[in-house]
Design a protein around this motif. Structure first.
Motif, PDB file in Angstrom:
ATOM      1  N   GLU A 115      15.719  -5.114   7.124  1.00 31.49           N
ATOM      2  CA  GLU A 115      15.364  -4.788   8.492  1.00 31.49           C
ATOM      3  C   GLU A 115      13.873  -4.464   8.551  1.00 31.49           C
ATOM      4  O   GLU A 115      13.294  -3.962   7.590  1.00 31.49           O
ATOM      5  CB  GLU A 115      16.170  -3.581   8.979  1.00 31.49           C
ATOM      6  N   LYS A 116      13.269  -4.745   9.680  1.00 31.28           N
ATOM      7  CA  LYS A 116      11.854  -4.458   9.830  1.00 31.28           C
ATOM      8  C   LYS A 116      11.623  -2.955   9.884  1.00 31.28           C
ATOM      9  O   LYS A 116      12.402  -2.206  10.459  1.00 31.28           O
ATOM     10  CB  LYS A 116      11.304  -5.119  11.093  1.00 31.28           C
ATOM     11  N   GLY A 117      10.546  -2.534   9.272  1.00 34.96           N
ATOM     12  CA  GLY A 117      10.214  -1.115   9.254  1.00 34.96           C
ATOM     13  C   GLY A 117       8.842  -0.909   8.653  1.00 34.96           C
ATOM     14  O   GLY A 117       8.239  -1.837   8.111  1.00 34.96           O
ATOM     15  N   SER A 118       8.336   0.309   8.757  1.00 40.42           N
ATOM     16  CA  SER A 118       7.026   0.636   8.209  1.00 40.42           C
ATOM     17  C   SER A 118       7.186   1.662   7.095  1.00 40.42           C
ATOM     18  O   SER A 118       8.198   2.364   7.012  1.00 40.42           O
ATOM     19  CB  SER A 118       6.102   1.182   9.293  1.00 40.42           C
ATOM     20  N   VAL A 119       6.178   1.719   6.243  1.00 43.66           N
ATOM     21  CA  VAL A 119       6.198   2.640   5.112  1.00 43.66           C
ATOM     22  C   VAL A 119       4.965   3.527   5.172  1.00 43.66           C
ATOM     23  O   VAL A 119       3.834   3.021   5.263  1.00 43.66           O
ATOM     24  CB  VAL A 119       6.222   1.871   3.776  1.00 43.66           C
ATOM     25  N   ARG A 120       5.174   4.826   5.128  1.00 42.92           N
ATOM     26  CA  ARG A 120       4.068   5.783   5.075  1.00 42.92           C
ATOM     27  C   ARG A 120       3.877   6.191   3.624  1.00 42.92           C
ATOM     28  O   ARG A 120       4.535   7.103   3.116  1.00 42.92           O
ATOM     29  CB  ARG A 120       4.365   6.983   5.967  1.00 42.92           C
ATOM     30  N   THR A 121       2.992   5.483   2.943  1.00 42.99           N
ATOM     31  CA  THR A 121       2.875   5.661   1.498  1.00 42.99           C
ATOM     32  C   THR A 121       2.452   7.076   1.104  1.00 42.99           C
ATOM     33  O   THR A 121       2.927   7.602   0.095  1.00 42.99           O
ATOM     34  CB  THR A 121       1.875   4.643   0.917  1.00 42.99           C
TER      35      THR A 121
END
Length: 321
Positions: A115-121
């Motif tokens: 699924e599309k998503g973002s990562v806050r490294t």
């Protein structure tokens, strides 16, 4: 005091460690450390430092070191590659538990069915730091975020943070230098060369020659797999991808090194466990894994959430010590 603190490697010397930022605030304001108290800290690179607090301010706690313990990783470097998990709390739970189980490096990738998503490294790195301290590990796991499984399988050993740290006394980070007969030779100082036998070796900082072999092994979770055990003896090692940045210099050094005794041979083996998304591996990804001779293993008879499968895989990777 049982709390383990973290000091940036640049804040550690032979005689002192300096805590700053959140670490200093926790020590001075939360735990109320005072001059003379005994503290333990790690640099995240295998060093454990014990000593007495020498000074305390709002922004800094200085500890005089009285004892240093250096950990070694051993021959295995555990890499957990996981398809992106959209829900942040589930991803953070996985990273925390897998760190406690001993994973050395995490790779998050966007699988074909993710699924599309973002990562806050930065947030995830903070999770890894807390988990390292809570479990009293002295190596801080690394974190990479890539765009696909293809990129995971193309990663070089130098893409894994800290793979050379703790591998052998006196050795630092490895700089990859070449590929020979299914194995990759790596070096930290100077340029690695290759013997005519096809084995690679490195030259250490004091002129001592140590032969370092890199053998990569890849596993992936598969419901149809017939075995649940990870074995690295069922097939030969996979060749590491390499970046030939200075081929002429390597070749010019080749005849200048005498053969290295077999007794000085060390092998570092990245053990890579791949976990797909809850939608499963695509046919393309399965073909890619088989092309890389990755070994399928069963993680159970039921379909699992990605974080559950990741924790099970981390436990399997932990069996190699």
């Amino acid at each position: 005091m049982d709390t383990l603190f973290y000091a940036e490697p640049g804040s550690v010397s032979a005689t002192h460690i300096r805590l700053d930022g959140e670490e200093a605030h926790h020590a001075s304001r939360v735990l109320r450390c005072r001059v003379g108290d005994v503290l333990e800290g790690t640099d995240g690179q295998g060093g454990l430092y014990r000593g007495q607090v020498e000074s305390v301010t709002r922004s800094e706690v200085l500890v005089r070191v009285s004892e240093v313990v250096r950990d070694e990783r051993g021959g295995f470097f555990r890499v957990l590659a996981v398809g992106l998990i959209r829900k942040r709390d589930r991803l953070e739970f996985l990273l925390e538990k897998a760190t406690e189980l001993g994973v050395d490096h995490f790779v998050l990738f966007s699988a074909d069915h993710s699924e599309k998503g973002s990562v806050r490294t930065e947030r995830l790195k903070a999770v890894l730091l807390r988990a390292m301290k809570q479990s009293r590990r002295t190596f801080l796991p690394g974190l990479s975020v890539v765009g696909s499984l293809d990129e995971v399988l193309r990663m070089s050993v130098t893409d894994y943070e800290g793979i050379g740290l703790g591998a052998s006394p006196g050795l630092g980070r490895f700089r990859e230098s070449g590929e020979v007969s299914g194995r990759t030779s790596s070096a930290i100082s100077g340029t690695a060369t290759h013997e005519t036998s096809g084995k690679g070796f490195i030259e250490g900082t004091q002129g001592k020659q140590d032969r370092i072999q890199i053998e990569r092994h890849i596993f992936f979770g598969d419901l149809s797999a017939t075995t649940s055990k990870i074995s690295i003896h069922q097939r030969g090692p996979r060749t590491q991808p390499t970046q030939h940045t200075q081929p002429d210099r390597r070749e010019s050094h080749q005849p200048n090194h005498p053969p290295v005794p077999e007794s000085q041979l060390r092998t570092i083996q990245p053990i890579i466990g791949c976990i797909g998304p809850e939608g499963g591996w695509s046919a393309r990804e399965q073909a890619l894994l088989h092309k890389e001779h990755a070994q399928p293993i069963s993680l159970g008879s039921h379909r699992l959430r990605t974080e559950t499968a990741g924790i099970i895989m981390a436990d399997r990777l932990a069996s190699f010590t």
